[in-house]
Scaffold this active site. Sequence first.
Site, PDB file in Angstrom:
ATOM      1  N   TYR A 177       0.827  -1.205   0.000  1.00 36.67           N
ATOM      2  CA  TYR A 177       0.000   0.000   0.000  1.00 36.67           C
ATOM      3  C   TYR A 177       0.857   1.249   0.000  1.00 36.67           C
ATOM      4  CZ  TYR A 177       0.831   1.047   4.979  1.00 36.67           C
ATOM      5  OH  TYR A 177       1.412   1.384   6.181  1.00 36.67           O
TER       6      TYR A 177
ATOM      7  N   ARG B 112       8.325   3.943  -4.795  1.00 35.93           N
ATOM      8  CA  ARG B 112       8.371   2.986  -3.686  1.00 35.93           C
ATOM      9  C   ARG B 112       7.352   1.872  -3.903  1.00 35.93           C
ATOM     10  NH1 ARG B 112       7.619   5.076   2.357  1.00 35.93           N
ATOM     11  NH2 ARG B 112       5.491   5.408   1.590  1.00 35.93           N
TER      12      ARG B 112
ATOM     13  N   ARG C 242      -8.259 -20.525  -1.389  1.00 32.99           N
ATOM     14  CA  ARG C 242      -7.167 -20.235  -0.468  1.00 32.99           C
ATOM     15  C   ARG C 242      -6.041 -21.239  -0.645  1.00 32.99           C
ATOM     16  NH1 ARG C 242      -5.412 -21.524   4.762  1.00 32.99           N
ATOM     17  NH2 ARG C 242      -4.561 -19.750   5.934  1.00 32.99           N
TER      18      ARG C 242
ATOM     19  N   LYS D  29       6.539  -2.047   1.950  1.00 33.84           N
ATOM     20  CA  LYS D  29       5.346  -1.435   2.564  1.00 33.84           C
ATOM     21  C   LYS D  29       4.132  -2.342   2.359  1.00 33.84           C
ATOM     22  CE  LYS D  29       3.165   3.107   3.135  1.00 33.84           C
ATOM     23  NZ  LYS D  29       3.599   3.329   4.535  1.00 33.84           N
TER      24      LYS D  29
ATOM     25  N   GLU E 149      11.444   2.474  14.526  1.00 30.11           N
ATOM     26  CA  GLU E 149      10.591   3.571  14.051  1.00 30.11           C
ATOM     27  C   GLU E 149       9.322   3.619  14.878  1.00 30.11           C
ATOM     28  OE1 GLU E 149       9.857   2.686   9.928  1.00 30.11           O
ATOM     29  OE2 GLU E 149       9.537   0.578  10.348  1.00 30.11           O
TER      30      GLU E 149
ATOM     31  N   LEU F  19      11.008   1.295   7.322  1.00 32.69           N
ATOM     32  CA  LEU F  19      10.447   1.713   6.045  1.00 32.69           C
ATOM     33  C   LEU F  19      11.281   2.850   5.468  1.00 32.69           C
ATOM     34  CD1 LEU F  19       8.043   1.408   4.053  1.00 32.69           C
ATOM     35  CD2 LEU F  19       6.972   3.303   5.286  1.00 32.69           C
TER      36      LEU F  19
END
Length: 285
Positions: free
Chosen positions: A33, A52, A101, A149, A181, A205
């Site tokens: 995301y 990114r 799945r 991310k 972070e 990140l």
Amino acid sequence: MSRIVYVNGDYLPEEEAKVSVFDRGFLFADAVYEVTSILDGKIIAFDGHAKRLKRSLDELQMQNPISTEDLLEVHHQLVKRNELTEGMIYLQISRGNPGDRDFAFPSEDVTPTIVLFTQTANLLNNPKVATGMKVISVDDQRWARRDIKTTQLLFPSMAKMMAKAAGVDDAWMVEDGHVTEGSSNNAYIVKDGKIITRNLGHEILHGITRAAVLAYAEAAQMQIEERPFTIDEAKKADEAFITSASTFVMPVVEIDGVALGDGKPGKSSLRLREIYLEESLKQAV
């Protein structure tokens, strides 16, 4: 009026937007995301977020279902259709719906799922700028590839709730004695005029706002040291701050109950916020 969201090429009222229960983003957090900020109806740092995004997809061997040019147009359309002047656009791409799945990745003929939606927020006049944030330290229990991310955000969410239970604003995560972070941001301290923040690696990140702020700080002839720092070192700092796409540069005034400096937002963080906003608005699209 409900929001207009984007799902797999269609603009839909949010009530009509649906993703399959077999989507791997839902079942495995097999998704990445990005969040971009919108100020005065314009997109902040779009190029950095697009680059990114591509890196995250590449690291997970995931197809990119949309070109950078088309992605920018989707952002502009969502701003226009939702009459968004200030807030954020959330973007998520998952590996898609293979029909059932299975831990194994589906074949490449499965089309990734792409979703974007807007969120209205008071970014420029966030009241925390005036008071500063208070944080606590918690053990970092995330997976090892934080440089990607992904939507695997369960522990950061738990860390945020730990902070809320403690009556503060956020949590700084600590691994092997050193700060990695914040729950959704990069962390910095300032000591004797020097900005100290953890160097890039798999542990944190690679923040788009982080990169811009450090570049602006260097241009302003501020001293920068990229290295790990301990939570004890942070408590002895003159000031501290965080950066993220939605908070820009946000002062931190307390860590684990210890006030930093005079307990008020520091001059360095406030100046960097001013510079970041000024420069980012010039480059907004």
